[in-house]
Structures are given as C-alpha cells and as structure tokens.
Enzyme design. Structure first.
Site, PDB file in Angstrom:
ATOM      1  N   GLU A  77       9.723   2.648   4.513  1.00  0.00           N
ATOM      2  CA  GLU A  77      10.607   3.821   4.321  1.00  0.00           C
ATOM      3  C   GLU A  77      10.164   4.997   5.198  1.00  0.00           C
ATOM      4  OE1 GLU A  77      13.287   3.171   2.969  1.00  0.00           O
ATOM      5  OE2 GLU A  77      12.757   1.406   1.780  1.00  0.00           O
ATOM      6  N   ASP A 129       5.605  -7.939   1.311  1.00  0.00           N
ATOM      7  CA  ASP A 129       4.544  -7.038   1.785  1.00  0.00           C
ATOM      8  C   ASP A 129       3.457  -7.782   2.572  1.00  0.00           C
ATOM      9  OD1 ASP A 129       5.877  -5.002   0.518  1.00  0.00           O
ATOM     10  OD2 ASP A 129       4.139  -4.306  -0.634  1.00  0.00           O
TER      11      ASP A 129
END
Ligand code: ARG
Ligand code: ZN
Ligand code: CA
Length: 254
Positions: free
Chosen positions: A164, A227
């Site tokens: 982000e 991740d």
C-alpha cells in the site's frame, strides 16, 4: 538522490474489540519490515530469480514513528481510539473522527497509517499522490499488519503495508490494472508485461502475455501474491518513487 530519506509515520489504531487494539510491539514489527523492504535488506531477497537479481532496487527510504505531533508536542507516533464500528470499508470513514475513525495528521508532514478491522476480505488500500490531504495515507486491516499479535498467515509478514505504501508513492500494480488483459501498464520499463494479478505462491517461471522465458515478476511487492512470496521493487519502480518524492510528496523530504 544518494542519501536516505526518513518518513515520519503516525499509526492511528481504531479498534472496536480489544484484539483490534494492536500492541506497540505489533506496530514496531511493521515499521521494521518497512525498513527492510524499502532498503532492500530483507532476507527473502535471495529468492529473486537470478535473471532479475540485477533489477532489485533500494528505495533509500526509512520509516520512523513521528516524535512530534502536529501541535509540536512529543508523541509516540501512535493514536488510539475506540470505535462503535465493527468494521470499515474503503469508503474512508476510518479517516474521520466524526465517522467513527481518527482524523489524519497533516499529510505534507506525516505518512498516515490507519489500522482497523476491514471487512469483505480487504487487506488494505491506499490513496495515490495528489488526492485530498484529509484522506491521504494507507489503511491496513489489523490481521495483515506487522508480523506478531493479530497478524495472520499468509498475510503476516507486513507486506500489505509495503504494497500500500508502494501505491502511496505512485506505484501501480504490475499487472497494469486491465483485468487479465495484456494491454494495461504500470508505466515501469523493467517490470515484465503480465496479464492479471498472481495469488498464493506461484512457481517460477509463470508465463502470460508472451512474456517468456522468464514470465511474470510475481515476487514483486506490487503483485498480489502471499506475503512470503513478494520481496522486491525494481529500479524502474524506484524511479517513479523518486519522481513522487521530488514532486507531489516533496514536502515530506526535509
Ligand atoms: N489491496 C490489496 C488487497 O486488499 C492488498 C494486497 C496485499 N497483498 C499481500 N500479499 N499482502 O487485496
Ligand atoms: Zn494494490
Ligand atoms: Ca495486464
């Protein structure tokens, strides 16, 4: 720019349950991940395929909890607030005290990070440079924040926040945001053209859009893999980051 730039961060923890009121330690694990990923010193970089090792880029950014609040008083760089909202969406309510969230600190001086319960499986979302200051920053669901506490596999290595912040620094998804098409672009020269997003932990090579023999750079932070499967930015991406920090976000560079 040769020197490392430090970005002051304020984390707004907006919680309905005690569990959502993430610990100081969970916050620190997230900051630590950012300080590895944006300096290209993350241990998993060794998983970058040999053909792309030369593209790995150090963004030369350091993230530090703000030590002074907007009024000039000492701060830990964390605000905490109980909310009646059971969860939030991407409608920005979490960014306003009057809507059950917490107001942003001045976006020309701080990176605002809101941590809350997001609904609908949303891990996080970001505002690109050039938007309204009151909503500027990134929002991360607490289960995708940091590496301890409520962080939950496969999104428990802090990479949602890395991704982000990539958007916040003007990076687009490497798939080019044209669904599964091959005509979208991320406006970066050294990321291979690829179809849609990748998920999970793909095996190399994963070929789309005639991008063989090496295929998609699915280990890029701006893909959608787990991740543990995303661990690099490229030089071309960091050129965009540099342009952002010399342009719309220049006030953050002091
Ligand atoms: N905005 C994306 C989502 O919520 C974030 C994806 C982050 N990916 C990750 N592996 N952490 O779906
Ligand atoms: Zn994204
Ligand atoms: Ca595409």
């Amino acid at each position: 720019r040769a020197e490392v730039v430090t970005i002051p961060v304020v984390v707004h923890v907006v919680h309905n349950t005690d569990e959502q009121n993430v610990s100081e330690e969970q916050i620190d694990t997230q900051i630590a991940v950012l300080n590895e990923d944006f300096r290209a010193v993350n241990a998993d970089l060794k998983g970058v395929p040999a053909v792309w090792q030369g593209l790995v880029a150090d963004a030369r950014l350091e993230f530090r909890r703000a030590s002074t609040d907007p009024q000039g008083n000492p701060t830990t760089g964390v605000t905490r607030r109980h909310t009646d909202a059971r969860s939030f969406s991407d409608n920005d309510a979490v960014k306003f005290t009057a809507r059950g969230g917490a107001d942003a600190w001045p976006a020309d001086r701080y990176l605002n990070v809101w941590v809350c319960q997001l609904g609908g499986g949303l891990l996080g979302y970001a505002q690109f440079p050039g938007g309204p200051p009151a909503t500027d920053g990134v929002v991360i669901t607490h289960t995708g924040f940091g590496t301890t506490g409520t962080a939950t596999a496969p999104f428990n290595l802090g990479r949602t926040t890395t991704h982000e912040i990539g958007h916040w620094l003007n990076l687009f998804h490497i798939g080019g945001d044209d669904g599964t098409g091959c005509s979208g672009t991320d406006f970066v020269a050294d990321t291979p053209n690829q179809a849609g997003q990748n998920f999970g932990t793909p095996a190399f090579p994963s070929i789309t859009c005639n991008n063989g023999p090496d295929g998609d750079m699915f280990m890029n932070y701006m893909d959608y893999t787990d991740d543990a499967a995303m661990f690099m930015f490229t030089h071309g991406q960091i050129l965009r980051v540099e342009a952002c920090l010399a342009g719309p976000r220049r006030n953050l560079v002091v």
